[in-house]
Motif scaffolding. Structure first.
Motif, PDB file in Angstrom:
ATOM      1  N   LEU A 130       1.704   1.410  -3.816  1.00 12.02           N
ATOM      2  CA  LEU A 130       2.988   2.040  -4.142  1.00 12.02           C
ATOM      3  C   LEU A 130       3.046   2.416  -5.624  1.00 12.02           C
ATOM      4  N   ALA A 131       2.412   1.623  -6.446  1.00  9.40           N
ATOM      5  CA  ALA A 131       2.395   1.952  -7.877  1.00  9.40           C
ATOM      6  C   ALA A 131       1.584   3.221  -8.116  1.00  9.40           C
ATOM      7  N   ALA A 132       0.501   3.344  -7.334  1.00 11.83           N
ATOM      8  CA  ALA A 132      -0.373   4.511  -7.539  1.00 11.83           C
ATOM      9  C   ALA A 132       0.208   5.769  -6.902  1.00 11.83           C
ATOM     10  N   ALA A 133       1.140   5.606  -5.959  1.00  9.45           N
ATOM     11  CA  ALA A 133       1.586   6.754  -5.165  1.00  9.45           C
ATOM     12  C   ALA A 133       2.840   7.419  -5.719  1.00  9.45           C
ATOM     13  N   SER A 134       3.053   7.299  -7.027  1.00  7.44           N
ATOM     14  CA  SER A 134       4.234   7.960  -7.587  1.00  7.44           C
ATOM     15  C   SER A 134       4.059   9.487  -7.581  1.00  7.44           C
ATOM     16  N   GLN A 135       2.806   9.965  -7.639  1.00  5.72           N
ATOM     17  CA  GLN A 135       2.497  11.399  -7.532  1.00  5.72           C
ATOM     18  C   GLN A 135       1.841  11.654  -6.177  1.00  5.72           C
ATOM     19  N   PRO A 136       2.144  12.809  -5.531  1.00  4.72           N
ATOM     20  CA  PRO A 136       1.488  13.090  -4.247  1.00  4.72           C
ATOM     21  C   PRO A 136      -0.034  13.186  -4.419  1.00  4.72           C
ATOM     22  N   MET A 137      -0.775  12.584  -3.548  1.00  8.34           N
ATOM     23  CA  MET A 137      -2.239  12.724  -3.569  1.00  8.34           C
ATOM     24  C   MET A 137      -2.787  12.495  -2.164  1.00  8.34           C
ATOM     25  N   SER A 138      -4.062  12.830  -1.971  1.00  5.00           N
ATOM     26  CA  SER A 138      -4.637  12.693  -0.641  1.00  5.00           C
ATOM     27  C   SER A 138      -4.818  11.212  -0.323  1.00  5.00           C
ATOM     28  N   ALA A 139      -4.874  10.899   0.973  1.00  4.57           N
ATOM     29  CA  ALA A 139      -5.007   9.501   1.386  1.00  4.57           C
ATOM     30  C   ALA A 139      -6.264   8.887   0.783  1.00  4.57           C
ATOM     31  N   GLY A 151      -6.509   1.506   6.094  1.00 12.01           N
ATOM     32  CA  GLY A 151      -5.575   0.809   6.982  1.00 12.01           C
ATOM     33  C   GLY A 151      -4.287   0.417   6.244  1.00 12.01           C
ATOM     34  N   VAL A 152      -4.425   0.009   4.976  1.00 15.54           N
ATOM     35  CA  VAL A 152      -3.249  -0.399   4.194  1.00 15.54           C
ATOM     36  C   VAL A 152      -2.302   0.795   4.050  1.00 15.54           C
ATOM     37  N   ILE A 153      -2.907   1.966   3.817  1.00 16.40           N
ATOM     38  CA  ILE A 153      -2.086   3.166   3.626  1.00 16.40           C
ATOM     39  C   ILE A 153      -1.396   3.548   4.933  1.00 16.40           C
TER      40      ILE A 153
END
Ligand code: ADP
Length: 719
Positions: A130-139, A151-153
Motif C-alpha cells: 500500500l505504501a508503494a501503490a500511491s502512484q498507479p503502476m503495473s502489478a 498473490g499479496v496484490i
C-alpha cells in the motif's frame, strides 16, 4: 442547415464531398470525422466549411467527430500539392497522411493503485504494497517495488484496498537536448555547418545541397543543423529521411548520442500501436525529431522547421506503387509550404539536384575530403575481355588475387552484385524454354536458399521442377548467370577457411537479422560479404579494405534515361565503403566496357567530368532536368478493350506547344498477372504545366472499367 462541411475521404475520388454539419459539432478545418459514403462509414478530413443557408439539396450529416488530432493546415496543403503534382486524387495522398492515425491503438494497460480503503487483515507485506501503490503502476512493478508475490496484490484487490485502472500507455518521446556538444568539426565541416546555421537563422524556405564524398562527415554536419533548429525555437521539429532506414540503426544511435534522446522512427517495421503514438506525438508537437522512410513526409508536423534528405540520389525515394511520388522532390515542396529549411545530402547527387545547385536555387555546400585523413579507395577496372573468369565462374583471377591478399592481411572484402538469388534465369537445355511466372513477362529467379524459383515482380514462386514444364525433358533445367547466392558459393569454394556471408533481402529473415549482419560485418566477424545494394548504403565497416564489383555493367543494360547516372551513383556508393578508416581501401570493378564513360569516371574519381557529359546529353535531348517527362501506363486483362482505349487516348492527345507524346507501345514488361500493359511517354519543355496537360488529356477519353490508367510523373522505371 447551419454549415456545410467538405470532407476529403482517403479514396481515389476526384474531390471532397459535401456533408451537413450537425448542430453543436463545431467542426474546424483539418478535423478528422466519420462520414457516410453509400452504405459505409469512413474516416475523412474537413477541408472546407461554408454557410449552408439557402442550400436546398439534402445532405447527409457528418456522423461524428473523431477523437484524434486534426491535420494541420500545412499538412493538408501538402496533401493537395502532392496530389496535383502526381496527377492523382487528393484522397490517395490523404490516405498516406492518415495511415498512422488509423493504426490500431496501443492496448490499455492494467494499472494498480491504492484505493484509500484499509485492508481487512493488515500484514507487514500488505503495508509495504500500500505504501508503494500511491502512484498507479503495473502489478509486476508493484510486486517488485514491495518485494511481495503477486498473490499479496491479488488479495488486496479482492479486499478493495487496491483498485485496477485501465490506462492507454503513452509513448514518451524524451526531449532532445541541442546544447550537448557535437563532434569537433574539421574546417570544411565547420564551414558547411556554419552556412546551415546561417540559413536557419535567416528563416523561411531555404534549400541546400550538402555535397560531400563518402565518409566526409555529412551526418555530423547535418546534426548541427538539427541542433540549430531545435535550439532556435522550443517547438521546432526536424525530419530526417533515410533510405533503408530499418538497417541504418547506426545513424539513429548517432542522433541519440548527440541529443541525449532517441528520435522517433517511422518506417514499415514500426508496430501499429507505436506508429499511432508517433503520429499523435508529431501532431501534438511532442516529438521533435523524426527519422523516417519516405512516407514520413506525410506526417502531421505541428511546426516542421527542417527536412534532411540523406542520400538524396537514392532510387528508393521514388514510390512506384499506389500513390506515386518522389520523396526528394516532395521534401522540397513540403519545406516550401512550411517555410522551412531543406538539406539534400549525397556523395553523388542526382542530376536534378546538381542542376538546382548550379543554377543557384540551392546553396551548394561541399566537403571534398574524408574526415581524419582517410583516403578514398583506389578504383581499378578489370577488363573481363582480357581476364575473363573461368566458364561457370564469376570472379576473375585479378579479383580473386586481391581477395586472397586482403584475407591474408586479416582485412575484409565486400563483393557487390545487385542481383538477388542464385541465378537470374533458368532455361531448358533441351528445348530452350525460359522459365517465367504465369501470365507474366518476367523470368523466374532461382533461389537456392529456399530451393524455389521466384518472380521478383509478382512474388509468384514454385519449387524448382526436375522436368522441363514445356518439353518434359528430365534434369534439363540449367541456371544461367550469377546472383549473390552463386557468388557466395564460389567464394566459399575458393576460400574454404574464410568466414563468407551473403546479404540480400531474401537471405535475412527480417530487419533485426539484417541489423545483426551489419553489426557482425562492422565488428569484423565476417571476412567476405557478398551483398546487394542493401549493404552498400551508408554503413561504416572499419576493417573493409576491398570492394569487388562483380558485374559493373549490370545497371547499364536496358539503357533507360538514368542508367548511367544510377550506375555511377550505386558503384560510387559501393566502392565508397572501402577504406573509411585508417587502412587504405581499393575497389576493383569487373567490366566488359572499360571505356564506358561511367567506368572511366569511377576509375578516375572524376564525378565532375561525368556529370558534365551527362548533363550535356540530357540538355540536347530536352530530358530532365532540362525538360519534363511523364509516363502514362494503361493495363487490362481485356486486350481488345485496352487496345481501343489506348488508340482513343492517342487520338485525344491535346496539341500543346512544347509537348511531345510518344506511343502507345507495348511496355517492356508487357504482361503482368494476365494484364497487358501499354505505355505512352510524354516529354515537355520545362515551361509547360505538364500536370495540367496530363489531367486534360486523361479526361478526354473514357476509361473502360476493365482498364487501369496510371500516370507516373518523372518516371524512374521504364518497364
Ligand atoms: P558521410 O555521411 O559523409 O559518409 P559520416 O558522417 O558517416 O560521413 O562520417 C564518416 C565517419 O567519420 C563516421 O564514423 C563519423 O563518426 C566520422 N567523423 C566524421 N566527422 C567527424 C568529426 N568531425 N569528428 C569525429 N569523427 C567524425
Amino acid at each position: 442547415m447551419s454549415r456545410i462541411a467538405s470532407i476529403l475521404l482517403p479514396l481515389p475520388l476526384p474531390e471532397a464531398f459535401d456533408y451537413a454539419e450537425p448542430e453543436g459539432m463545431a467542426l474546424e478545418l483539418g478535423d478528422q470525422v466519420v462520414a457516410p459514403l453509400g452504405p459505409r462509414l469512413l474516416v475523412g478530413v474537413v477541408t472546407g466549411l461554408r454557410d449552408g443557408a439557402g442550400h436546398n439539396r439534402a445532405l447527409r450529416p457528418v456522423a461524428e467527430r473523431r477523437d484524434s488530432s486534426s491535420l494541420p493546415a500545412n499538412t493538408l496543403s501538402f496533401v493537395h500539392w502532392a496530389a496535383r503534382y502526381g496527377v492523382d486524387a487528393p484522397g490517395q495522398a490523404l490516405a498516406i497522411a492518415l495511415r498512422g492515425s488509423r493504426a490500431a491503438p496501443p492496448r490499455p494497460e492494467r494499472l494498480i493503485v491504492a484505493s484509500g480503503a484499509a485492508p481487512a487483515r493488515p500484514t507487514p507485506a500488505r503495508a509495504r504494497v500500500l505504501a508503494a501503490a500511491s502512484q498507479p503502476m503495473s502489478a509486476g512493478a508493484l510486486a517488485q517495488a514491495a518485494a511481495v508475490s503477486s498473490g499479496v496484490i491479488r488479495g488486496l484487490i479482492e479486499d478493495g484496498a487496491l483498485e485496477v485502472r485501465l490506462a492507454t500507455p503513452s509513448a514518451r518521446f524524451a526531449p532532445p537536448d541541442p546544447a550537448r556538444p557535437g563532434a569537433a568539426l574539421n574546417p570544411s565541416q565547420a564551414a558547411a555547418a556554419q552556412a546551415l546555421r546561417g540559413m536557419i537563422t535567416e528563416g523561411g524556405f531555404q534549400a541546400a545541397l550538402l555535397d560531400g564524398v563518402t565518409g566526409s562527415g555529412k551526418t555530423e554536419v547535418y546534426l548541427e543543423a538539427v541542433a540549430a533548429v531545435l535550439a532556435a525555437e522550443p517547438t521546432a521539429q526536424a525530419l530526417i529521411l533515410l533510405p533503408e532506414i530499418a538497417l541504418t540503426q547506426a545513424v539513429i544511435a548517432r542522433f541519440e548520442q548527440r541529443f541525449g534522446a532517441a528520435p522517433a522512427e517511422w518506417h514499415s517495421g514500426i508496430a501499429p500501436p507505436l506508429r499511432r503514438q508517433v503520429w499523435e506525438a508529431v501532431a501534438a508537437g511532442e516529438c521533435r525529431i523524426v527519422v523516417g522512410a519516405r512516407s514520413a513526409l506525410f506526417l502531421p508536423f505541428a511546426n516542421l522547421r527542417l527536412i534532411v534528405v540523406d542520400e538524396e540520389h537514392d532510387g528508393s525515394y521514388k514510390q512506384e506503387d499506389g500513390f506515386i511520388y518522389q520523396a526528394r522532390d516532395l521534401a522540397v515542396a513540403r519545406a516550401k509550404i512550411e517555410g522551412a529549411a531543406v538539406v539534400l545530402a549525397s556523395a553523388t547527387p542526382s542530376l536534378e539536384t546538381l542542376w538546382n545547385a548550379e543554377t543557384g536555387r540551392y546553396r551548394w555546400l561541399k566537403l571534398s575530403d574524408r574526415h581524419g585523413g582517410a583516403q578514398l579507395p583506389r578504383v581499378s577496372l578489370i577488363d573481363l575481355r582480357e581476364t575473363p573468369p573461368e566458364p561457370g565462374r564469376w570472379l576473375s583471377a585479378p579479383l580473386v588475387e586481391a581477395m586472397a591478399e586482403t584475407y591474408g592481411r586479416g582485412e575484409q572484402s565486400l563483393l557487390f552484385l545487385n542481383r538477388r538469388g542464385y541465378a537470374p534465369l533458368v532455361l531448358c537445355r533441351a528445348c530452350g524454354e525460359r522459365m517465367t511466372a504465369p501470365n507474366t513477362d518476367s523470368w523466374l529467379v532461382e533461389h537456392r536458399y529456399t530451393g524455389r524459383l521466384v518472380c521478383h515482380l509478382t512474388g509468384f514462386s514454385m519449387p524448382k521442377p526436375d522436368h522441363c514444364p514445356h518439353c518434359g525433358a528430365k534434369d534439363s533445367l540449367v541456371s544461367i548467370g550469377p546472383g549473390v547466392e552463386r557468388v557466395e558459393e564460389e567464394a566459399r569454394a575458393l576460400f574454404p577457411e574464410a568466414r563468407v556471408a551473403v546479404f540480400s533481402s531474401d537471405t535475412i529473415a527480417d530487419a533485426e537479422a539484417g541489423r545483426r549482419m551489419i553489426q557482425a560485418m562492422a565488428e569484423g566477424q565476417i571476412d567476405m560479404l557478398v551483398a546487394t545494394q542493401v549493404a552498400a548504403k551508408g554503413h561504416n565497416f572499419p576493417n573493409l579494405t576491398l570492394v569487388g564489383v562483380v558485374d559493373a555493367d549490370l545497371g547499364l543494360r536496358g539503357g533507360d534515361l538514368r542508367a548511367g547516372e544510377r550506375t555511377y551513383q550505386l558503384l560510387a556508393q559501393a566502392t565508397g565503403r572501402a577504406g573509411r578508416h585508417e587502412r587504405a581501401g581499393r575497389a576493383l570493378l569487373q567490366t566488359y566496357a572499360p571505356d564506358h564513360a561511367v567506368m572511366r569516371a569511377l576509375q578516375g574519381q572524376d564525378r565532375d567530368a561525368f556529370v558534365a557529359a551527362e548533363m550535356a546529353e540530357r540538355e540536347s535531348a530536352g530530358l530532365p532536368p532540362f525538360g519534363r517527362l511523364a509516363a502514362v501506363i494503361a493495363s487490362g486483362a481485356d486486350a481488345v478493350a485496352l487496345e481501343s482505349y489506348v488508340r482513343a487516348l492517342a487520338a485525344a492527345a491535346p496539341n500543346a506547344p512544347g509537348v511531345e507524346v510518344y506511343g502507345p507501345a507495348d511496355a517492356p514488361l508487357g504482361l503482368i498477372r494476365g494484364r497487358r500493359r501499354k505505355r505512352f511517354l510524354v516529354r515537355a519543355d520545362r515551361s509547360v504545366d505538364l500536370q495540367a496537360f496530363l489531367a486534360t488529356w486523361r479526361a478526354r477519353a473514357r476509361i473502360p472499367s476493365s482498364v487501369r490508367v496510371t500516370i507516373d510523373v518523372d518516371p524512374y522505371s521504364f518497364l
